[in-house]
Design an enzyme around this catalytic site. Structure first.
Site, short mmCIF file in Angstrom:
data_model
loop_
_atom_site.label_atom_id
_atom_site.label_comp_id
_atom_site.label_asym_id
_atom_site.label_seq_id
_atom_site.Cartn_x
_atom_site.Cartn_y
_atom_site.Cartn_z
N ASP A 157 -12.13 -72.43 63.15
CA ASP A 157 -12.05 -71.07 63.70
C ASP A 157 -10.64 -70.82 64.25
O ASP A 157 -10.47 -70.56 65.44
CB ASP A 157 -13.11 -70.83 64.79
CG ASP A 157 -12.94 -71.76 66.00
OD1 ASP A 157 -13.40 -71.38 67.10
OD2 ASP A 157 -12.32 -72.84 65.86
N THR A 206 -14.26 -77.95 63.42
CA THR A 206 -13.46 -77.80 64.64
C THR A 206 -13.73 -76.46 65.32
O THR A 206 -12.93 -75.97 66.11
CB THR A 206 -11.96 -77.93 64.33
OG1 THR A 206 -11.59 -76.85 63.44
CG2 THR A 206 -11.63 -79.26 63.71
N ASN A 215 -13.38 -68.71 67.97
CA ASN A 215 -12.25 -68.28 68.81
C ASN A 215 -12.00 -66.79 68.68
O ASN A 215 -11.58 -66.13 69.62
CB ASN A 215 -10.98 -69.03 68.42
CG ASN A 215 -10.97 -70.46 68.92
OD1 ASN A 215 -11.44 -70.73 70.03
ND2 ASN A 215 -10.45 -71.37 68.11
N HIS A 232 -6.99 -79.93 71.04
CA HIS A 232 -8.33 -80.47 70.77
C HIS A 232 -8.57 -80.87 69.31
O HIS A 232 -8.87 -82.01 69.01
CB HIS A 232 -9.39 -79.42 71.15
CG HIS A 232 -9.28 -78.86 72.52
ND1 HIS A 232 -9.67 -79.53 73.65
CD2 HIS A 232 -8.79 -77.65 72.94
CE1 HIS A 232 -9.45 -78.77 74.71
NE2 HIS A 232 -8.92 -77.63 74.31
N ASP A 233 -8.47 -79.91 68.39
CA ASP A 233 -9.01 -80.08 67.05
C ASP A 233 -8.38 -81.19 66.21
O ASP A 233 -9.10 -81.90 65.49
CB ASP A 233 -8.96 -78.74 66.30
CG ASP A 233 -9.87 -77.71 66.94
OD1 ASP A 233 -9.61 -76.51 66.80
OD2 ASP A 233 -10.84 -78.11 67.62
N ASP A 244 -6.83 -75.46 65.86
CA ASP A 244 -7.31 -75.55 64.47
C ASP A 244 -6.14 -75.52 63.50
O ASP A 244 -6.14 -76.23 62.48
CB ASP A 244 -8.22 -74.36 64.13
CG ASP A 244 -9.40 -74.20 65.06
OD1 ASP A 244 -9.20 -73.70 66.18
OD2 ASP A 244 -10.51 -74.59 64.66
N PHE A 256 -16.76 -74.95 74.56
CA PHE A 256 -16.78 -73.69 73.81
C PHE A 256 -17.51 -73.78 72.46
O PHE A 256 -18.36 -72.93 72.16
CB PHE A 256 -15.35 -73.19 73.59
CG PHE A 256 -15.29 -71.93 72.78
CD1 PHE A 256 -15.08 -71.97 71.41
CD2 PHE A 256 -15.50 -70.68 73.39
CE1 PHE A 256 -15.05 -70.80 70.65
CE2 PHE A 256 -15.47 -69.51 72.64
CZ PHE A 256 -15.26 -69.58 71.27
N ASN A 257 -17.17 -74.76 71.62
CA ASN A 257 -17.76 -74.79 70.27
C ASN A 257 -19.28 -74.94 70.32
O ASN A 257 -20.00 -74.30 69.56
CB ASN A 257 -17.16 -75.94 69.44
CG ASN A 257 -15.74 -75.67 69.01
OD1 ASN A 257 -15.31 -74.52 68.95
ND2 ASN A 257 -14.98 -76.73 68.75
#
Ligand code: RIB
Ligand code: CA
Length: 319
Positions: free
Chosen positions: A10, A124, A39, A239-240, A15, A165-166
């Site tokens: 996203d 992700t 996102n 993060h991703d 990402d 969030f995800n």
């Protein structure tokens, strides 16, 4: 032999770097990119995937758009984190990379069933596409080598005090994935918050001297501004790419076996990943959970990938 993977994403600043790492690192073979709402809206995350592939010169990887909303609850985007475009910061040219007409779930199913060896899925973003794939096509599960996802946390959340969030965006989808019986590795906030894009890291991107290196520094600069504003964090966690790094070299991301259960009904905890690292409850191990990160190895792999892509594109102008 490189591990065949599909990224479901996203984009999203982190990402974007995950796509670049997956496209350039020789340890993986990026077969496809699928997009999902998270996102930002699906329209924007798909446009952003096209933008990233255009500036990074990733022209041989099909992009397919997937689900525009979570399975049950309405979509709630993260414009406060990623901006109105979902990829605020750099100015992007009109993308020249397109999308394929197939829905992401159909592309995932076709590649997984046709590829000569089992495929690793690297989600992700919210897990809506992956949950629909497993529900509509359960026969493809044995052809999935593993699902290595960025999401959840062994500690606190970042969208609510309890939920990351995800997972929070589509808890029902995450519940389906963790219960599917496919090997799952969860790379949560507890580890991704060790992948901090410090000013030294941004300087390393700029020092590449390529247009792509500059774009990455601008992406991380914007990401840093929102993390400072929202959380008072001096440096943003990337993060991703941690999920991609786990596939590339398990020495970068250490894991432990655990039961992971997604809270669906908690008034204050819906979307939390309840990670039983110490076998407190009698629920079977259903995941490997990331618990350590070798940050130096991680950043070296990410920067090497951007170096390779940037030099392949040629040393463009850096304003
Ligand atoms: O919580 C962080 C995750 O949510 C990352 O994947 C970020 O891109 C957003 O999707
Ligand atoms: Ca993401």
């Amino acid at each position: 032999m490189p591990v065949p993977i599909i990224i479901d994403c996203d984009p999203g600043h982190d990402d974007a770097l995950a796509i670049m790492l997956a496209a350039a690192d020789p340890a993986v073979d990026l077969l496809a990119i699928t997009t999902v709402a998270g996102n930002q809206t699906l329209e924007k995350t798909t446009l952003n995937a096209r933008r990233v592939c255009t500036v990074a010169g990733i022209t041989d990887v099909p992009i397919a758009a997937g689900c525009a909303r979570p399975l049950l609850q309405p979509l709630a985007v993260a414009a406060d984190v990623h901006g109105e475009s979902g990829l605020d910061g750099p100015e992007f040219p009109e993308p020249t990379v397109g999308v394929v007409p197939e829905h992401a779930v159909e592309l995932l199913h076709r590649i997984i069933t046709e590829h000569p060896e089992p495929v690793t899925l690297v989600p992700t973003g919210p897990l809506t596409n992956i949950a629909l794939l497993l529900t509509r096509y359960p026969d493809c599960a044995p052809r999935i080598r593993e699902i290595v996802l960025m999401g959840g946390s062994t500690e606190r959340g970042n969208r609510t005090p309890a939920a990351e969030f995800n997972i929070f965006t589509d808890p029902e989808a995450a519940d389906i994935v963790f219960r599917a019986g496919v090997p799952v590795t969860m790379c949560g906030l507890n580890v991704t918050h060790q992948a901090l894009a410090t000013p030294e890291i941004l300087a390393r991107f700029e020092a590449l001297g390529t247009e792509l290196g500059h774009i990455c520094a601008e992406l991380l600069g914007f990401f840093a501004s929102t993390y400072r504003t929202l959380w008072g964090m001096p440096h943003p966690p990337l993060h991703d790419p941690v999920a991609v790094a786990r596939v590339i070299d398990p020495a970068i991301v250490g894991c432990a076996d655990a039961n992971v259960t997604v809270e669906l009904h908690g008034t204050y905890t819906r979307g939390a990943t309840v990670v039983d690292l110490h076998r407190y409850v009698d629920r079977p191990v259903n995941a490997q959970v990331a618990v350590t990160l070798d940050a130096d190895l991680f950043w070296n792999r990410v920067l090497t990938a951007v170096t390779v892509l940037g030099e392949r594109r040629g040393r463009g102008p850096v304003e």
